[in-house]
Design an enzyme around this catalytic site. Structure first.
Site, PDB file in Angstrom:
ATOM      1  NE  ARG A  98      -3.125   1.851  -1.281  1.00  0.00           N
ATOM      2  CZ  ARG A  98      -3.828   2.952  -1.160  1.00  0.00           C
ATOM      3  NH1 ARG A  98      -3.815   3.539  -0.058  1.00  0.00           N
ATOM      4  NH2 ARG A  98      -4.362   3.188  -2.520  1.00  0.00           N
TER       5      ARG A  98
ATOM      6  CE  LYS B  49      -0.771   2.276  -4.094  1.00  0.00           C
ATOM      7  NZ  LYS B  49      -1.016   1.620  -5.303  1.00  0.00           N
TER       8      LYS B  49
ATOM      9  CG  HIS C  20      -4.063  -5.876  -1.888  1.00  0.00           C
ATOM     10  ND1 HIS C  20      -3.880  -4.491  -1.671  1.00  0.00           N
ATOM     11  CD2 HIS C  20      -4.555  -5.795  -3.042  1.00  0.00           C
ATOM     12  CE1 HIS C  20      -4.294  -3.844  -2.716  1.00  0.00           C
ATOM     13  NE2 HIS C  20      -4.982  -4.603  -3.611  1.00  0.00           N
TER      14      HIS C  20
ATOM     15  NE  ARG D 273      -6.315  -1.156  -0.372  1.00  0.00           N
ATOM     16  CZ  ARG D 273      -6.444   0.006  -0.274  1.00  0.00           C
ATOM     17  NH1 ARG D 273      -6.755   0.466   1.135  1.00  0.00           N
ATOM     18  NH2 ARG D 273      -6.687   0.524  -1.108  1.00  0.00           N
TER      19      ARG D 273
ATOM     20  CG  HIS E 263      -9.281   2.906  -4.148  1.00  0.00           C
ATOM     21  ND1 HIS E 263     -10.312   2.032  -4.261  1.00  0.00           N
ATOM     22  CD2 HIS E 263      -8.155   2.338  -3.965  1.00  0.00           C
ATOM     23  CE1 HIS E 263      -9.854   0.682  -4.137  1.00  0.00           C
ATOM     24  NE2 HIS E 263      -8.416   0.959  -3.857  1.00  0.00           N
TER      25      HIS E 263
ATOM     26  CE1 TYR F 279     -12.612   8.342  -6.814  1.00  0.00           C
ATOM     27  CE2 TYR F 279     -10.676   9.127  -5.785  1.00  0.00           C
ATOM     28  CZ  TYR F 279     -11.250   8.138  -6.472  1.00  0.00           C
ATOM     29  OH  TYR F 279     -10.847   6.840  -6.554  1.00  0.00           O
TER      30      TYR F 279
END
Length: 335
Positions: free
Chosen positions: A176, A198, A270, A273, A296, A305
């Site tokens: 990012r 994030k 972006h 990306r 993500h 995940y």
């Protein structure tokens, strides 16, 4: 985020913001988004109910007196009206984009979840019945492999090595733009980069030999002599001898896209990306490995995940053809 500077929020909202900052470890950008969305909600409800004098500018509506009883009085129909409300276009019900409506709804849901599940102040969570606005699905734009080479070959001038390195990290590692500008020299290792993503979540992203070469070439010309103490460790430096900003990277990408003969209106950091993600998927990377590469993860998807071992992440880096290309190969193909 400096909470002492916030003087226009009620106590319940401040507690919610501090919880997400200190307990959940969310970024200042996320906290600021919650703050703005919920401040608009409370002002909207006050005006909708005629609790402020007619003609009061929206941004001057006082919400510091909002308490739990006020929150309890909010109905689900209020929240549906709020989804589309915009202070700038008061008479329009469709003034916000679907993405903005979704983000706003997400903020409200998080606030009510906090009041119900963490503070146990509400018996019923009306947001359980609140539908998310529908978003139009669209495939992300990305550059083809030959276009990536065009872009890299267009890096010229006094910042050529820096710009080439930035573009390589975007298209090879899928960073990012906020992650890229935050990189320090101490985050670069032999075959990987340490990224703070994030929610202040740290992850490791591996890169291949072409990307390593780009980093090495840039470090040879990186001049930190004029950097301030605060920016001494910044990996990418601006022309003003400061840590490069998000806006500066965006402008640089636009400039190089134009010089490469590509449409700058359709591409951005972006989209680069997206390019990395698409090239990895096209070349056989497992979706779960890609999710870890890109960082993500969120509250709704974390449970699905699974742990990806380092070998899979190495394979993700090697599978991206751009990351494997040396500058010499790219220049030859261009000729």
């Amino acid at each position: 985020m400096n909470f002492e500077q916030i003087t226009d929020a009620p106590e319940l909202l401040m507690e919610f913001l501090e919880y997400h900052s200190t307990v959940r470890g969310h970024s200042d950008l996320t906290i600021s988004g919650y703050y703005m969305d919920l401040k608009i909600l409370l002002r909207f409800i006050k005006r909708r109910r005629g609790l402020v004098p007619i003609g009061t500018p929206f941004n001057e509506i006082d919400i510091t007196d909002v308490d739990l009883d006020f929150i309890k009085s909010i109905k689900i129909e209020d929240l549906y009206r709020y989804q589309s409300f915009s202070p700038e276009m008061i008479n329009s019900l469709n003034s916000l984009s679907a993405a903005s409506r979704c983000r706003r709804t997400s903020s409200v849901k998080s606030f009510y979840n906090y009041l119900c599940n963490k503070r146990h102040l509400l018996e019923t969570n009306i947001c359980q019945e609140l539908d998310m606005p529908k978003r139009q699905g669209s495939l992300p734009r990305y550059l083809e492999e030959t276009e990536c080479e065009q872009l890299l070959n267009a890096c010229e001038g006094p910042f050529a090595e820096r710009n080439y390195c930035i573009l390589m990290l975007f298209m090879s590692c899928g960073l990012r733009v906020s992650e890229l500008v935050a990189l320090n020299t101490t985050d670069i290792f032999e075959d990987h980069v340490r990224v703070l993503g994030k929610g202040n979540k740290e992850r490791i992203v591996y890169f291949a030999e072409g990307c390593r070469e780009a980093v090495d070439d840039y470090l040879l010309v990186r001049n930190e002599d004029k950097l301030s103490t605060a920016d001494r460790n910044a990996l990418f430096i601006s022309r003003n001898n400061r840590r490069i900003t998000v806006r500066a990277v965006e402008k640089m990408v636009d400039k190089v896209l134009l010089e490469a003969g590509l449409d700058a209106q359709h591409f951005s950091p972006h989209k680069l990306r997206h390019t990395a993600a698409t090239l990895m998927l096209k070349n056989g990377v497992d979706t779960r490995a890609l999710q870890e590469v890109l960082g993500h993860s969120n509250l709704n998807t974390t449970q699905i995940y699974t742990h990806i071992d380092n070998q899979s992440l190495h394979e993700a880096a090697r599978a991206n053809p751009i990351g494997r290309k040396k500058k010499e190969e790219i220049e030859k193909q261009e000729k």
